[in-house]
Design a protein around this motif. Sequence first.
Motif, PDB file in Angstrom:
ATOM      1  N   VAL A 292       0.840  -1.207   0.000  1.00  0.00           N
ATOM      2  CA  VAL A 292       0.000   0.000   0.000  1.00  0.00           C
ATOM      3  C   VAL A 292       0.875   1.257   0.000  1.00  0.00           C
ATOM      4  CG1 VAL A 292      -1.654   1.348   1.365  1.00  0.00           C
ATOM      5  CG2 VAL A 292      -2.002  -1.117   1.061  1.00  0.00           C
ATOM      6  N   LEU A 293       1.913   1.242   0.829  1.00  0.00           N
ATOM      7  CA  LEU A 293       2.828   2.388   0.887  1.00  0.00           C
ATOM      8  C   LEU A 293       3.471   2.637  -0.476  1.00  0.00           C
ATOM      9  CD1 LEU A 293       4.234   4.537   2.665  1.00  0.00           C
ATOM     10  CD2 LEU A 293       6.027   2.837   3.123  1.00  0.00           C
ATOM     11  N   TYR A 294       3.903   1.543  -1.115  1.00  0.00           N
ATOM     12  CA  TYR A 294       4.509   1.649  -2.445  1.00  0.00           C
ATOM     13  C   TYR A 294       3.529   2.262  -3.446  1.00  0.00           C
ATOM     14  CZ  TYR A 294       5.636   0.064  -7.141  1.00  0.00           C
ATOM     15  OH  TYR A 294       5.833   0.009  -8.503  1.00  0.00           O
ATOM     16  N   PHE A 295       2.275   1.775  -3.428  1.00  0.00           N
ATOM     17  CA  PHE A 295       1.267   2.300  -4.357  1.00  0.00           C
ATOM     18  C   PHE A 295       1.016   3.790  -4.111  1.00  0.00           C
ATOM     19  CE2 PHE A 295      -0.674  -2.184  -4.794  1.00  0.00           C
ATOM     20  CZ  PHE A 295       0.009  -2.403  -5.974  1.00  0.00           C
ATOM     21  N   LEU A 296       0.926   4.161  -2.836  1.00  0.00           N
ATOM     22  CA  LEU A 296       0.648   5.562  -2.512  1.00  0.00           C
ATOM     23  C   LEU A 296       1.756   6.479  -3.020  1.00  0.00           C
ATOM     24  CD1 LEU A 296      -0.819   5.282   1.122  1.00  0.00           C
ATOM     25  CD2 LEU A 296      -2.043   5.856  -1.003  1.00  0.00           C
ATOM     26  N   ILE A 297       2.998   6.031  -2.887  1.00  0.00           N
ATOM     27  CA  ILE A 297       4.123   6.874  -3.327  1.00  0.00           C
ATOM     28  C   ILE A 297       4.079   7.081  -4.842  1.00  0.00           C
ATOM     29  CG2 ILE A 297       6.653   6.969  -3.572  1.00  0.00           C
ATOM     30  CD1 ILE A 297       6.800   5.646  -0.781  1.00  0.00           C
ATOM     31  N   ILE A 298       3.873   6.002  -5.601  1.00  0.00           N
ATOM     32  CA  ILE A 298       3.925   6.191  -7.061  1.00  0.00           C
ATOM     33  C   ILE A 298       2.695   6.947  -7.585  1.00  0.00           C
ATOM     34  CG2 ILE A 298       5.498   4.278  -7.541  1.00  0.00           C
ATOM     35  CD1 ILE A 298       3.176   2.644  -8.474  1.00  0.00           C
ATOM     36  N   ILE A 299       1.559   6.775  -6.902  1.00  0.00           N
ATOM     37  CA  ILE A 299       0.391   7.586  -7.302  1.00  0.00           C
ATOM     38  C   ILE A 299       0.665   9.058  -6.984  1.00  0.00           C
ATOM     39  CG2 ILE A 299      -2.042   8.086  -6.781  1.00  0.00           C
ATOM     40  CD1 ILE A 299      -2.384   5.042  -6.291  1.00  0.00           C
ATOM     41  N   GLY A 300       1.275   9.298  -5.820  1.00  0.00           N
ATOM     42  CA  GLY A 300       1.607  10.670  -5.410  1.00  0.00           C
ATOM     43  C   GLY A 300       2.522  11.348  -6.421  1.00  0.00           C
ATOM     44  N   VAL A 301       3.500  10.602  -6.935  1.00  0.00           N
ATOM     45  CA  VAL A 301       4.409  11.165  -7.947  1.00  0.00           C
ATOM     46  C   VAL A 301       3.624  11.540  -9.208  1.00  0.00           C
ATOM     47  CG1 VAL A 301       6.345  10.625  -9.491  1.00  0.00           C
ATOM     48  CG2 VAL A 301       6.465   9.991  -7.082  1.00  0.00           C
ATOM     49  N   GLY A 302       2.688  10.683  -9.583  1.00  0.00           N
ATOM     50  CA  GLY A 302       1.863  10.964 -10.767  1.00  0.00           C
ATOM     51  C   GLY A 302       1.051  12.232 -10.585  1.00  0.00           C
ATOM     52  N   VAL A 303       0.430  12.365  -9.429  1.00  0.00           N
ATOM     53  CA  VAL A 303      -0.407  13.544  -9.160  1.00  0.00           C
ATOM     54  C   VAL A 303       0.465  14.800  -9.127  1.00  0.00           C
ATOM     55  CG1 VAL A 303      -1.888  14.649  -7.433  1.00  0.00           C
ATOM     56  CG2 VAL A 303      -2.150  12.206  -7.928  1.00  0.00           C
ATOM     57  N   TYR A 304       1.629  14.693  -8.475  1.00  0.00           N
ATOM     58  CA  TYR A 304       2.522  15.848  -8.342  1.00  0.00           C
ATOM     59  C   TYR A 304       3.018  16.336  -9.713  1.00  0.00           C
ATOM     60  CZ  TYR A 304       6.756  18.493  -7.314  1.00  0.00           C
ATOM     61  OH  TYR A 304       7.724  19.458  -7.278  1.00  0.00           O
TER      62      TYR A 304
ATOM     63  N   LEU B 234      -6.100  -5.559 -12.725  1.00  0.00           N
ATOM     64  CA  LEU B 234      -6.818  -4.283 -12.842  1.00  0.00           C
ATOM     65  C   LEU B 234      -6.209  -3.219 -11.936  1.00  0.00           C
ATOM     66  CD1 LEU B 234     -10.489  -5.615 -13.116  1.00  0.00           C
ATOM     67  CD2 LEU B 234      -9.022  -4.739 -14.948  1.00  0.00           C
ATOM     68  N   ILE B 235      -5.800  -3.604 -10.727  1.00  0.00           N
ATOM     69  CA  ILE B 235      -5.172  -2.632  -9.820  1.00  0.00           C
ATOM     70  C   ILE B 235      -3.873  -2.106 -10.448  1.00  0.00           C
ATOM     71  CG2 ILE B 235      -3.942  -2.388  -7.612  1.00  0.00           C
ATOM     72  CD1 ILE B 235      -6.002  -4.303  -6.380  1.00  0.00           C
ATOM     73  N   ALA B 236      -3.032  -3.035 -10.915  1.00  0.00           N
ATOM     74  CA  ALA B 236      -1.740  -2.625 -11.500  1.00  0.00           C
ATOM     75  C   ALA B 236      -1.962  -1.728 -12.716  1.00  0.00           C
ATOM     76  CB  ALA B 236      -0.937  -3.860 -11.898  1.00  0.00           C
ATOM     77  N   ALA B 237      -2.889  -2.137 -13.591  1.00  0.00           N
ATOM     78  CA  ALA B 237      -3.144  -1.355 -14.813  1.00  0.00           C
ATOM     79  C   ALA B 237      -3.687   0.025 -14.453  1.00  0.00           C
ATOM     80  CB  ALA B 237      -4.131  -2.094 -15.712  1.00  0.00           C
ATOM     81  N   PHE B 238      -4.566   0.070 -13.475  1.00  0.00           N
ATOM     82  CA  PHE B 238      -5.151   1.360 -13.098  1.00  0.00           C
ATOM     83  C   PHE B 238      -4.095   2.317 -12.535  1.00  0.00           C
ATOM     84  CE2 PHE B 238      -7.107   4.153  -9.895  1.00  0.00           C
ATOM     85  CZ  PHE B 238      -7.950   4.885 -10.730  1.00  0.00           C
ATOM     86  N   ILE B 239      -3.227   1.808 -11.694  1.00  0.00           N
ATOM     87  CA  ILE B 239      -2.213   2.689 -11.092  1.00  0.00           C
ATOM     88  C   ILE B 239      -1.219   3.182 -12.151  1.00  0.00           C
ATOM     89  CG2 ILE B 239      -0.296   2.777  -9.436  1.00  0.00           C
ATOM     90  CD1 ILE B 239      -1.995   0.942  -7.634  1.00  0.00           C
ATOM     91  N   VAL B 240      -0.788   2.275 -13.031  1.00  0.00           N
ATOM     92  CA  VAL B 240       0.127   2.711 -14.106  1.00  0.00           C
ATOM     93  C   VAL B 240      -0.580   3.726 -15.001  1.00  0.00           C
ATOM     94  CG1 VAL B 240       1.405   1.993 -16.162  1.00  0.00           C
ATOM     95  CG2 VAL B 240       1.485   0.594 -14.106  1.00  0.00           C
ATOM     96  N   LEU B 241      -1.851   3.443 -15.288  1.00  0.00           N
ATOM     97  CA  LEU B 241      -2.651   4.364 -16.112  1.00  0.00           C
ATOM     98  C   LEU B 241      -2.706   5.746 -15.469  1.00  0.00           C
ATOM     99  CD1 LEU B 241      -4.710   4.523 -18.559  1.00  0.00           C
ATOM    100  CD2 LEU B 241      -6.475   4.202 -16.849  1.00  0.00           C
ATOM    101  N   LEU B 242      -2.944   5.737 -14.182  1.00  0.00           N
ATOM    102  CA  LEU B 242      -3.088   6.998 -13.454  1.00  0.00           C
ATOM    103  C   LEU B 242      -1.828   7.858 -13.596  1.00  0.00           C
ATOM    104  CD1 LEU B 242      -5.366   8.112 -11.626  1.00  0.00           C
ATOM    105  CD2 LEU B 242      -4.053   7.310  -9.661  1.00  0.00           C
ATOM    106  N   TYR B 243      -0.665   7.243 -13.340  1.00  0.00           N
ATOM    107  CA  TYR B 243       0.515   8.110 -13.347  1.00  0.00           C
ATOM    108  C   TYR B 243       1.066   8.385 -14.735  1.00  0.00           C
ATOM    109  CZ  TYR B 243       4.065   4.210 -12.982  1.00  0.00           C
ATOM    110  OH  TYR B 243       4.881   3.125 -13.162  1.00  0.00           O
ATOM    111  N   THR B 244       0.841   7.473 -15.694  1.00  0.00           N
ATOM    112  CA  THR B 244       1.317   7.791 -17.049  1.00  0.00           C
ATOM    113  C   THR B 244       0.407   8.822 -17.722  1.00  0.00           C
ATOM    114  OG1 THR B 244       0.195   5.804 -17.846  1.00  0.00           O
ATOM    115  CG2 THR B 244       2.552   5.649 -17.564  1.00  0.00           C
ATOM    116  N   VAL B 245      -0.903   8.722 -17.466  1.00  0.00           N
ATOM    117  CA  VAL B 245      -1.827   9.702 -18.050  1.00  0.00           C
ATOM    118  C   VAL B 245      -1.587  11.076 -17.437  1.00  0.00           C
ATOM    119  CG1 VAL B 245      -4.249  10.433 -18.065  1.00  0.00           C
ATOM    120  CG2 VAL B 245      -3.644   8.140 -18.800  1.00  0.00           C
TER     121      VAL B 245
END
Lengths: 66, 540
Positions: free
Chosen positions: B17-29, B164-175
């Motif tokens: 969960v911590l790992y996911f939060l960090i990479i999503i945070g980078v995408g948002v930032y 689906l979780i992996a694809a969604f998170i990658v989608l989020l930060y690449t988009v």
Amino acid sequence: MVKVPKKLILAFVILYGYAFFWWFMEALNPNLSKTFIAGAPAPTWYCWIGALYIVNLGVAFMVASD
Amino acid sequence: MHQYGVGVDPIVAAGAVLYFLIIIGVGVYSRKLASGADDYYVAGRSVGAFANGAALTSTFLSPASFLGLPCFIFVLGYPFWWALVGIIAGFPIAALMTAGPLRKYAPVSFTYYYCYRYEMPVAGRFVAGVPTFVAGILYVVLSLVGTALFMVPLLHLPYKLSILIAAFIVLLYTVLGGMYATTWNAAFQCVVMVLAAGIGAIAMIVKLGGWGHFWQSVITTSPKFFNMPSAPAGVQHPFMAMWLGVIGFYFTWHYGFSAMPYTVVRFFTAMDVKTAKKSIIWATFMGATLYLALTIIGSGARVIMESFHPLAAKAAPIAAAKHKPIAIIILVLIKKTFGIGKVTDYATIAAMESIGSSPLMAIIVAGGLSIAMSTVAGWIMVLNSLLSRDWMGKVFKSKFAEEKPVLSARIWTVIILAVCSFIALNPPALIIDLSGWAFVVILASIGPSLVLGIWWKRATKAAAVWTAVLMAPATFFTWLYAKMHFGKPHFFFLNKKIITPHQFYWIFVGFILFIIISLMTKPPAEETVQKYCVELHEPE
């Protein structure tokens, strides 16, 4: 042919030369007696492959420098 | 439905969960940074040496490195170490062979160089683009499956939900963040996976009683472990019974770094030529550390599994009856439990589980997800620029792709990930296997035109076209024939007694074919050679 930089040639020679040297040494010494490193029964011979990682790093520094 | 192991370890889940939060945070930032086309596709050419080098390593090394290499090492033995060190030896060669010149040229997309060096502004986008597209789809599917191979056994999530979780998170930060988010996340992912492998290797040595006992137990369990092809007692595995096998693995994996699209585009993101070259130092350092650690994990994997894995007792009588190593039976039992991937895919997880440490498994799951997701994201950035910018914009002259490049790329990112996720939800076995072919088809079909285009003035358009057209089906047919006929694609397709890893001889054939056709056909215009060959080598 564009003039190939000496560093690129040197990198090829070091990296392929290193690998081929040890392959030949191993091929010529199939019954190599095992020596020991740091108490481990892994032959000294085979530690050289680990050293190739260090050699790689040295080559990377060489090619990246001006 | 899963039998072995009890529920989800909260520490392991917290790590993921911590790992996911960090990479999503980078995408948002980074979403505000990716506003223009150059920002989205090549991170504004502003990436420093460390981030670029670390991103290079995590993008290039696919989840197969983290999942299966330890199994290959304990099955194939010491000769396979050379394949791993061969990969790392390819990094510094690439710095001069392709990274420096291509960064000087500074294109946006992988196919640009082919278009202009070979004077085929439209056809070039297909000559280089079609093998890239096919290989890219295969890699993305494989890497998505790789993320599930960590999430299913360690987080006990259903397979499809994991995809689906992996694809969604990658989608989020690449988009959101395009190449900015992809690069920074890939750099972070590299650090995580190197730490995971390093800590795992140290923990394994400690568990087996220290450095000396570690190697003693490796040799006791596998007496032929260190034997090379010329050893009178023979080798552990037929793949390593010939020097051609050892050298073939070394060469194929070594050369890949210089010409694969998802590493080549990383050279475009560096600040300048000097930074592109310096990023190779960091890539070499991080890659060497990772592979050294994986080599140790692989060497000790059989011993530690057979000594400490919870399934060892159950596997022992089956192994005795089938005359197979207990470690292999442990992996078979795990594969039967979860029902996905290949037996070899569970090697790292099983070896690390044997150590019995929750914090260690937390960083292993983060490391495994890192190496898989960085490869997905790296390929997605190659594919979205290929589809949006090259094919839609330059070939089909889509106004939307030309006028709104970032939005177009984002839409294509969604489409590509949706298609790949759909395939990955029920992946045909052949699709997973073909990832090995994907590597060779790129190197044999469009690798020669990239390398020789940079270094040989006489390289011609006809050679670029015909090498791609002939090598793609040739590699496909021989790879598949060996796979179907002999069971493995590493036997020479006409004779099982000859070991040719990945049918690697086609790479040499591709180069020879390219040179012969170039010499037989009309040379390119002088100004083309000057701009796309000679000037790339002049000092800045």
